[in-house]
Design a protein around this motif. Sequence first.
Motif, mmCIF file in Angstrom:
data_model
loop_
_atom_site.group_PDB
_atom_site.id
_atom_site.type_symbol
_atom_site.label_atom_id
_atom_site.label_comp_id
_atom_site.label_asym_id
_atom_site.label_seq_id
_atom_site.Cartn_x
_atom_site.Cartn_y
_atom_site.Cartn_z
ATOM 1 N N ASP A 1 -12.310 -10.082 -12.466
ATOM 2 C CA ASP A 1 -12.362 -8.906 -13.337
ATOM 3 C C ASP A 1 -13.496 -7.967 -12.916
ATOM 4 O OD1 ASP A 1 -11.419 -7.567 -15.878
ATOM 5 O OD2 ASP A 1 -13.556 -7.799 -16.297
ATOM 6 N N ILE A 2 -14.644 -8.523 -12.577
ATOM 7 C CA ILE A 2 -15.778 -7.669 -12.174
ATOM 8 C C ILE A 2 -15.453 -6.962 -10.854
ATOM 9 C CG2 ILE A 2 -18.206 -7.691 -11.415
ATOM 10 C CD1 ILE A 2 -18.771 -9.772 -13.584
ATOM 11 N N TRP A 3 -14.760 -7.666 -9.945
ATOM 12 C CA TRP A 3 -14.374 -7.038 -8.669
ATOM 13 C C TRP A 3 -13.524 -5.785 -8.942
ATOM 14 C CZ3 TRP A 3 -10.805 -5.064 -5.403
ATOM 15 C CH2 TRP A 3 -11.159 -4.966 -4.051
ATOM 16 N N HIS A 4 -12.511 -5.926 -9.776
ATOM 17 C CA HIS A 4 -11.616 -4.789 -10.060
ATOM 18 C C HIS A 4 -12.303 -3.730 -10.906
ATOM 19 C CE1 HIS A 4 -8.057 -6.293 -8.061
ATOM 20 N NE2 HIS A 4 -8.488 -7.500 -8.419
ATOM 21 N N TYR A 5 -13.207 -4.172 -11.763
ATOM 22 C CA TYR A 5 -13.997 -3.231 -12.577
ATOM 23 C C TYR A 5 -14.782 -2.291 -11.644
ATOM 24 C CZ TYR A 5 -17.539 -1.776 -16.008
ATOM 25 O OH TYR A 5 -18.373 -1.056 -16.817
ATOM 26 N N LEU A 6 -15.367 -2.879 -10.584
ATOM 27 C CA LEU A 6 -16.171 -2.061 -9.664
ATOM 28 C C LEU A 6 -15.291 -1.264 -8.697
ATOM 29 C CD1 LEU A 6 -19.046 -4.599 -8.892
ATOM 30 C CD2 LEU A 6 -19.122 -2.609 -10.411
ATOM 31 N N TYR A 7 -14.140 -1.834 -8.316
ATOM 32 C CA TYR A 7 -13.269 -1.172 -7.333
ATOM 33 C C TYR A 7 -12.443 -0.063 -7.999
ATOM 34 C CZ TYR A 7 -9.773 -0.656 -3.608
ATOM 35 O OH TYR A 7 -8.954 -0.146 -2.625
ATOM 36 N N LYS A 8 -11.677 -0.433 -9.015
ATOM 37 C CA LYS A 8 -10.841 0.565 -9.694
ATOM 38 C C LYS A 8 -11.696 1.466 -10.580
ATOM 39 C CE LYS A 8 -6.823 -2.446 -9.704
ATOM 40 N NZ LYS A 8 -6.103 -3.491 -10.435
ATOM 41 N N GLY A 9 -12.741 0.861 -11.150
ATOM 42 C CA GLY A 9 -13.577 1.591 -12.098
ATOM 43 C C GLY A 9 -14.356 2.729 -11.472
ATOM 44 N N ALA A 10 -14.595 2.664 -10.159
ATOM 45 C CA ALA A 10 -15.369 3.738 -9.515
ATOM 46 C C ALA A 10 -14.515 4.990 -9.341
ATOM 47 C CB ALA A 10 -15.863 3.277 -8.151
ATOM 48 N N TYR A 11 -13.188 4.802 -9.392
ATOM 49 C CA TYR A 11 -12.193 5.842 -9.098
ATOM 50 C C TYR A 11 -12.159 6.154 -7.595
ATOM 51 C CZ TYR A 11 -9.330 10.028 -9.334
ATOM 52 O OH TYR A 11 -8.337 10.940 -9.142
ATOM 53 N N TRP A 12 -13.341 6.291 -6.969
ATOM 54 C CA TRP A 12 -13.450 6.570 -5.523
ATOM 55 C C TRP A 12 -13.396 5.234 -4.788
ATOM 56 C CZ3 TRP A 12 -12.708 11.465 -5.839
ATOM 57 C CH2 TRP A 12 -13.229 12.174 -6.922
ATOM 58 N N ARG A 13 -12.214 4.881 -4.316
ATOM 59 C CA ARG A 13 -12.026 3.540 -3.750
ATOM 60 C C ARG A 13 -12.437 3.444 -2.281
ATOM 61 N NH1 ARG A 13 -6.492 1.268 -6.466
ATOM 62 N NH2 ARG A 13 -6.821 2.240 -8.472
ATOM 63 N N ARG A 14 -12.728 2.236 -1.851
ATOM 64 C CA ARG A 14 -12.957 1.852 -0.449
ATOM 65 C C ARG A 14 -14.190 2.533 0.162
ATOM 66 N NH1 ARG A 14 -7.836 2.815 2.788
ATOM 67 N NH2 ARG A 14 -7.404 4.596 1.460
ATOM 68 N N GLY A 15 -14.288 2.461 1.482
ATOM 69 C CA GLY A 15 -15.452 3.008 2.186
ATOM 70 C C GLY A 15 -16.525 1.948 2.345
ATOM 71 N N PRO A 16 -17.281 2.020 3.473
ATOM 72 C CA PRO A 16 -18.258 0.974 3.775
ATOM 73 C C PRO A 16 -19.361 0.824 2.731
ATOM 74 C CG PRO A 16 -18.426 2.810 5.330
ATOM 75 C CD PRO A 16 -17.202 3.031 4.527
ATOM 76 N N VAL A 17 -19.822 1.924 2.125
ATOM 77 C CA VAL A 17 -20.925 1.827 1.157
ATOM 78 C C VAL A 17 -20.430 1.117 -0.102
ATOM 79 C CG1 VAL A 17 -22.535 3.141 -0.276
ATOM 80 C CG2 VAL A 17 -22.104 3.862 2.091
ATOM 81 N N THR A 18 -19.334 1.614 -0.665
ATOM 82 C CA THR A 18 -18.763 1.002 -1.866
ATOM 83 C C THR A 18 -18.425 -0.470 -1.635
ATOM 84 O OG1 THR A 18 -17.793 3.106 -2.502
ATOM 85 C CG2 THR A 18 -16.815 1.136 -3.486
ATOM 86 N N MET A 19 -17.745 -0.759 -0.526
ATOM 87 C CA MET A 19 -17.249 -2.123 -0.315
ATOM 88 C C MET A 19 -18.379 -3.102 0.012
ATOM 89 S SD MET A 19 -14.140 -1.895 -1.173
ATOM 90 C CE MET A 19 -13.116 -3.236 -0.578
ATOM 91 N N SER A 20 -19.459 -2.627 0.650
ATOM 92 C CA SER A 20 -20.601 -3.516 0.894
ATOM 93 C C SER A 20 -21.311 -3.821 -0.428
ATOM 94 C CB SER A 20 -21.603 -2.893 1.876
ATOM 95 O OG SER A 20 -20.963 -2.621 3.106
ATOM 96 N N ALA A 21 -21.377 -2.804 -1.313
ATOM 97 C CA ALA A 21 -22.004 -3.022 -2.624
ATOM 98 C C ALA A 21 -21.174 -4.023 -3.440
ATOM 99 C CB ALA A 21 -22.133 -1.690 -3.367
#
Length: 403
Positions: A65-85
Amino acid sequence: MKITQARVIVCCPGRNFVTLKIETDAGLHGVGDATLNGRELAVAGYLQNHVLPCLIGRDPQQIEDIWHYLYKGAYWRRGPVTMSAIAAVDTALWDIKAKIAGQPLYQLLGGRSRTGVMAYGHATGRDIAETVEEVLRHKEAGYRAIRAQSGVPGLEKVYGVSTQGRLYEPADAALPSEHDWDSSKYLRHTPRLFEAVRGAVGEDVHLLHDVHHRLTPVQAAQLGRSLEPYRLFWMEDPTPAENQEAFALIRQHTTTPIAVGEVFNSIWDCKTLIEKQWIDYIRTTVTHAGGITHLRRIADLAALYQVKTGSHGATDLSPICMGAALHFDTWVPNFGLQEYMPHSELMLSVFPHDWRFERGMLYCGESPGHGVDIDEQLAARYPYQRAYLPINRLQHDGSLHDW
Ligand code: GCO
Ligand code: MG
């Protein structure tokens, strides 16, 4: 159970590392690696400003749930900065979950699939003779798989080759250093390198080579074909992979196996490459590809097409990433090979760990969690120092090329 505290620790014990530490009201904590070479503070800031405030008070056991909260919740998906965080949070949460269970992490993934993890080492020389010597030294040390890189006559600096005779660390300057490049010189030289290496090392060692994104698809096809007599285990990153279709052309012309993906950060970067069977090994690892949770999705997709894992393991991934990756490798059914580029003694002492290397094999430990921690007091003695990866310019006219 609740997350009570989370903090980002940036340190430079010889190179920069970004670490996330998550603490809970149960007295357990977990750590994750968020290092993105040359762009460290972007991930540190992303975590600090945009992720950590959302974590406090959450149940650390709700990893999915936390993974999807951070992935979908950001609205701006993917990218090295987001995905490393996201990866750092995910790794720390898996560490906590395994500590709660009192089990080494691989047990939570499904248990042990192998006795150890085959690793490849880096043999590098300024010329062919020096590289051959290094390959033989690695074979002597027990490596079953060895990557060979050498300087190219007429080029001053080449990827992977240290000019100071010390361990190679590509992020070598406070502003990007400049390298020169000529694909024709490289294409002439590399088959000669492998003719010498294969002749010296014999048939029983796996040989690998990293092209580091420098060729066009047709040049990569030429190189792959010219290396066929030396039976490489893989040719890595033969051409940039933003356009996944580029690999169709390489594949039509050569049977040299292909490994790609150290710069990928999601399953979408490799979906076509895997489904079309244009690659043989997928190089994504825990830190840059969304953590254990997302890496598992990539490996499962790859398994359908007989693509194996070949995780990135350069020194810009911290010993925490290596610990988590080794638990993953110990479990993942379609394991291929793990890169191993040793950290310095100082780096290893900042990150107390229970994984070990022995005669070409890596072994994760048996302690609960992923088995790696950070010594915060020691880390504090080595503050961040700005460091960039180099850039590459064509030798004849200075055009910017892929590094
Ligand atoms: C490898 C890689 C690295 C990268 C480095 C960049 O195959 O190990 O190509 O050496 O250059 O990770 O930060
Ligand atoms: Mg590489």
